[in-house]
Design a protein around this motif. Structure first.
Motif, PDB file in Angstrom:
ATOM      1  N   THR A 205      50.332  15.764  -0.268  1.00 15.38           N
ATOM      2  CA  THR A 205      50.557  15.726   1.183  1.00 15.38           C
ATOM      3  C   THR A 205      49.361  16.254   1.974  1.00 15.38           C
ATOM      4  O   THR A 205      49.429  16.310   3.205  1.00 15.38           O
ATOM      5  N   ARG A 206      48.297  16.612   1.299  1.00  7.27           N
ATOM      6  CA  ARG A 206      47.133  17.154   2.013  1.00  7.27           C
ATOM      7  C   ARG A 206      46.260  16.057   2.623  1.00  7.27           C
ATOM      8  O   ARG A 206      45.356  16.351   3.391  1.00  7.27           O
ATOM      9  N   ARG A 207      46.521  14.818   2.246  1.00  9.90           N
ATOM     10  CA  ARG A 207      45.804  13.691   2.818  1.00  9.90           C
ATOM     11  C   ARG A 207      46.784  12.661   3.328  1.00  9.90           C
ATOM     12  O   ARG A 207      47.841  12.441   2.730  1.00  9.90           O
ATOM     13  N   GLY A 208      46.403  11.999   4.428  1.00  5.67           N
ATOM     14  CA  GLY A 208      47.231  10.935   4.973  1.00  5.67           C
ATOM     15  C   GLY A 208      46.953   9.616   4.288  1.00  5.67           C
ATOM     16  O   GLY A 208      46.175   9.532   3.336  1.00  5.67           O
ATOM     17  N   ASP A 209      47.576   8.564   4.779  1.00  2.00           N
ATOM     18  CA  ASP A 209      47.435   7.242   4.168  1.00  2.00           C
ATOM     19  C   ASP A 209      45.995   6.743   4.191  1.00  2.00           C
ATOM     20  O   ASP A 209      45.594   5.954   3.336  1.00  2.00           O
ATOM     21  N   SER A 210      45.224   7.183   5.164  1.00  2.00           N
ATOM     22  CA  SER A 210      43.823   6.743   5.278  1.00  2.00           C
ATOM     23  C   SER A 210      42.851   7.764   4.691  1.00  2.00           C
ATOM     24  O   SER A 210      41.636   7.651   4.883  1.00  2.00           O
ATOM     25  N   GLY A 211      43.394   8.751   3.979  1.00  6.27           N
ATOM     26  CA  GLY A 211      42.539   9.755   3.355  1.00  6.27           C
ATOM     27  C   GLY A 211      42.184  10.913   4.259  1.00  6.27           C
ATOM     28  O   GLY A 211      41.414  11.798   3.863  1.00  6.27           O
ATOM     29  N   GLU A 212      42.760  10.945   5.467  1.00  5.51           N
ATOM     30  CA  GLU A 212      42.437  12.019   6.399  1.00  5.51           C
ATOM     31  C   GLU A 212      43.102  13.333   5.993  1.00  5.51           C
ATOM     32  O   GLU A 212      44.136  13.342   5.325  1.00  5.51           O
ATOM     33  N   PHE A 213      42.497  14.446   6.394  1.00  5.48           N
ATOM     34  CA  PHE A 213      43.038  15.768   6.106  1.00  5.48           C
ATOM     35  C   PHE A 213      44.308  16.002   6.917  1.00  5.48           C
ATOM     36  O   PHE A 213      44.360  15.701   8.114  1.00  5.48           O
ATOM     37  N   VAL A 214      45.343  16.523   6.257  1.00  5.41           N
ATOM     38  CA  VAL A 214      46.613  16.828   6.920  1.00  5.41           C
ATOM     39  C   VAL A 214      46.858  18.333   6.819  1.00  5.41           C
ATOM     40  O   VAL A 214      46.979  18.870   5.714  1.00  5.41           O
ATOM     41  N   PRO A 215      46.941  19.056   7.943  1.00  2.00           N
ATOM     42  CA  PRO A 215      47.163  20.504   7.889  1.00  2.00           C
ATOM     43  C   PRO A 215      48.581  20.830   7.442  1.00  2.00           C
ATOM     44  O   PRO A 215      49.476  19.968   7.453  1.00  2.00           O
ATOM     45  N   LEU A 216      48.798  22.083   7.062  1.00  7.68           N
ATOM     46  CA  LEU A 216      50.088  22.514   6.517  1.00  7.68           C
ATOM     47  C   LEU A 216      51.238  22.188   7.455  1.00  7.68           C
ATOM     48  O   LEU A 216      52.290  21.722   7.022  1.00  7.68           O
ATOM     49  N   GLU A 217      51.061  22.410   8.768  1.00  4.61           N
ATOM     50  CA  GLU A 217      52.173  22.225   9.703  1.00  4.61           C
ATOM     51  C   GLU A 217      52.601  20.763   9.826  1.00  4.61           C
ATOM     52  O   GLU A 217      53.711  20.474  10.262  1.00  4.61           O
ATOM     53  N   ALA A 218      51.721  19.826   9.433  1.00  3.30           N
ATOM     54  CA  ALA A 218      52.038  18.400   9.567  1.00  3.30           C
ATOM     55  C   ALA A 218      52.395  17.741   8.239  1.00  3.30           C
ATOM     56  O   ALA A 218      52.664  16.539   8.196  1.00  3.30           O
ATOM     57  N   GLN A 219      52.410  18.500   7.162  1.00  2.42           N
ATOM     58  CA  GLN A 219      52.675  17.905   5.852  1.00  2.42           C
ATOM     59  C   GLN A 219      54.150  17.544   5.686  1.00  2.42           C
ATOM     60  O   GLN A 219      55.041  18.236   6.191  1.00  2.42           O
ATOM     61  N   ASN A 220      54.398  16.467   4.955  1.00  2.00           N
ATOM     62  CA  ASN A 220      55.757  16.004   4.670  1.00  2.00           C
ATOM     63  C   ASN A 220      56.302  16.808   3.487  1.00  2.00           C
ATOM     64  O   ASN A 220      55.999  16.518   2.332  1.00  2.00           O
ATOM     65  N   ARG A 221      57.122  17.796   3.777  1.00  2.00           N
ATOM     66  CA  ARG A 221      57.605  18.700   2.722  1.00  2.00           C
ATOM     67  C   ARG A 221      58.530  18.013   1.729  1.00  2.00           C
ATOM     68  O   ARG A 221      58.704  18.510   0.612  1.00  2.00           O
ATOM     69  N   ALA A 222      59.078  16.895   2.100  1.00  2.00           N
ATOM     70  CA  ALA A 222      59.924  16.154   1.162  1.00  2.00           C
ATOM     71  C   ALA A 222      59.109  15.629  -0.010  1.00  2.00           C
ATOM     72  O   ALA A 222      59.661  15.335  -1.078  1.00  2.00           O
TER      73      ALA A 222
END
Length: 415
Positions: free
Chosen positions: A249-266
């Motif tokens: 969950t640390r990267r989005g579909d395009s490889g971008e960085f995803v911070p902890l608050e925006a990560q999909n915990r599921a």
């Protein structure tokens, strides 16, 4: 026949993924760390030449071991050393000189012995860590130098001295005796953790080198098996598992960085979380809690929170207080400042951050500036936040992180 680019890619992958296993097998065979590494490097050069012309073998790791043994024999023959040990080794290598290169081979795993050899008390701690990163992690001298904020030439000299010192001291390639294993375990744990952190946030600019992350976890499992009553071995494995549980969950579909608050915990790995929490609880039953056990406890609080908003931030702040009290380090205050900003206020976090601003090498430490920028932005101090964001962007090695910070910078109202 392989194009040069494909050959280089294959060799690079072998170095990254199998260097430690191949090198440890060679050291076990030769009993000489420096000779084994030099010969393996010779074999890698040969692979680049031969595989480009003839194609890659079916068993490239076995090919490298066979050729490295021949290179070792060549080196012994060229040297002026004629002692009994060299003669016996040369005889053994002669017996294997005609082994076919492309053959089936079961390569024994001697990496744990190699770690304890590299962590021998004859070496100072920095050399132990550097040598093990080189031997087990397959890191280049430049990458290790970056990890220590050293110059590559200085690190190369350090590694050479360390290998020569092991040879001069006659250090045996084996696990230490039971009465000696404890004194080397702390350094072994720090080495494994450095391999893990290098994999999570590589000094070469990659956001993650998955093979190093999994290698560190694997070594952590071996250590907990070897040292079943060692609380910090459990704590380290727990810390690595809990951190790795968020990997997808640390990267989005395009490889971008995803911070902890925006990560999909599921999508967090619940099996890793369950194992990590259980190991954390086992580690904390042994008082006083150690460095890795406390860090694992902090990670466990994050992992068990149903959402970012529901995170028990006061508990995390308290755990950082205990950790800093036992192991003072300004970097801990950076992490604690962010937690404090949610448990109390961004102002409180900024005050804590300011208390360590002049310590160590924080002026060149990217997370310090990124944290400061976040706190200032949340306080509406956008001009100051922009200055810190620019400093963090300039220090970012991973393009994905730099892009994320640039987005945050662009979102500021700078009128």
């Amino acid at each position: 026949m392989l194009p040069p680019v494909q050959t280089q890619s294959l060799v690079a992958r072998l170095i990254r993924e199998d260097w430690g296993r191949i090198l440890s097998s060679l050291v076990a065979s030769t009993g000489d760390f420096a000779l084994a590494e030099d010969s393996l490097q010779d074999a890698v050069v040969s692979a680049l030449e031969v595989w480009s012309k003839d194609g890659a073998p079916r068993n490239p790791d076995a090919w490298l071991i066979t050729v490295a043994r021949r290179k070792a024999l060549d080196r012994i023959r060229r040297s002026q050393v004629a002692d009994r040990k060299s003669s016996e080794l040369a005889l053994w290598l002669e017996q294997h000189h005609s082994d076919p290169e492309d053959r089936e081979m079961t390569i024994p795993d001697h990496r744990l012995e190699l770690i304890f050899t590299c962590c021998h008390p004859a070496l100072e701690e920095k050399s132990r860590v550097a040598l093990t990163l080189r031997a087990l992690g397959g890191l280049s001298t430049e990458e290790i130098a970056n990890a220590f904020l050293d110059k590559p030439a200085a690190m190369a000299a350090r590694l050479t001295r360390a290998k020569h010192k092991l040879g001069a001291a006659g250090v045996a390639f084996k696990l230490p005796d039971p009465q000696d294993i404890a004194e080397r375990t702390d350094t072994v744990l720090s080495v494994v953790y450095l391999i893990f952190t290098e994999g999570c946030h590589a000094t070469n600019g990659e956001m993650m080198r998955e093979n190093l992350v999994q290698e560190a976890i694997r070594l952590g499992r071996i250590l907990t098996s070897l040292l079943p009553d060692h609380a910090e071995a459990k704590g380290l494995l727990a810390l690595m598992l809990l951190s790795d549980s968020r990997r997808l969950t640390r990267r989005g579909d395009s490889g971008e960085f995803v911070p902890l608050e925006a990560q999909n915990r599921a999508r967090w790995d619940q099996a890793r979380i369950s194992e990590g929490v259980a190991l954390t609880e086992a580690a904390l039953r042994h008082a006083p809690a150690g460095r890795y056990g406390l860090q694992a406890a902090i990670s466990a609080v994050h992992a068990q929170a149903k959402s970012f908003k529901e995170t028990d931030w006061p508990q995390i702040v308290a755990l950082y207080d205990v950790l800093y009290g036992r192991f003072p380090n300004p970097i801990l205050r950076i992490n604690q400042a962010l937690a404090l900003s949610y448990a109390n206020s961004p102002e409180a976090g900024l005050r804590l951050l300011a208390s360590v601003e002049g310590e160590g090498k924080l002026a060149s430490y990217q997370p310090f500036h990124a944290c400061r920028a976040d706190l200032l932005a949340r306080l509406g101090r956008h001009l100051e936040a922009a200055e810190s964001y620019r400093a963090a962007i300039a220090l970012s090695r991973a393009p994905e992180e730099a892009s994320f910070l640039e987005t945050r910078l662009s979102a500021l109202r700078l009128n």
